[in-house]
Design a protein around this motif. Structure first.
Motif: not given
Length: 68
Positions: A21-35, A57-68
């Motif tokens: 919803v907000d492009p500024d949320d990407l760093p938090a999303a990346i952090d959540a993925v790694t944690r 994800d931990p099971d190997g599924y590829e996910l795309e996170i984006w803003f447009e």
């Protein structure tokens, strides 16, 4: 198994996407993925102001996170 199912195989899905919803949320999303044990495959901008990240994800599924 006998039914031909193979748990862990992607089964023809290239990736799943989650639109921010907000492009500024990407760093938090990346952090959540790694944690959570995921891996960052790539990240950047498709064009100015449209950030993205491809992750697994931990099971190997590829996910795309984006803003447009």
């Amino acid at each position: 198994d006998e039914a031909g199912e193979r748990p862990g195989d992607m089964g023809g899905i290239a990736h799943l996407g989650f639109r921010l919803v907000d492009p500024d949320d990407l760093p938090a999303a990346i952090d959540a993925v790694t944690r959570a044990g995921g891996t960052i495959l790539s990240h950047g901008e498709f064009c100015p102001g449209e950030p993205y990240a491809f992750v697994t994800d931990p099971d190997g599924y590829e996910l795309e996170i984006w803003f447009e």
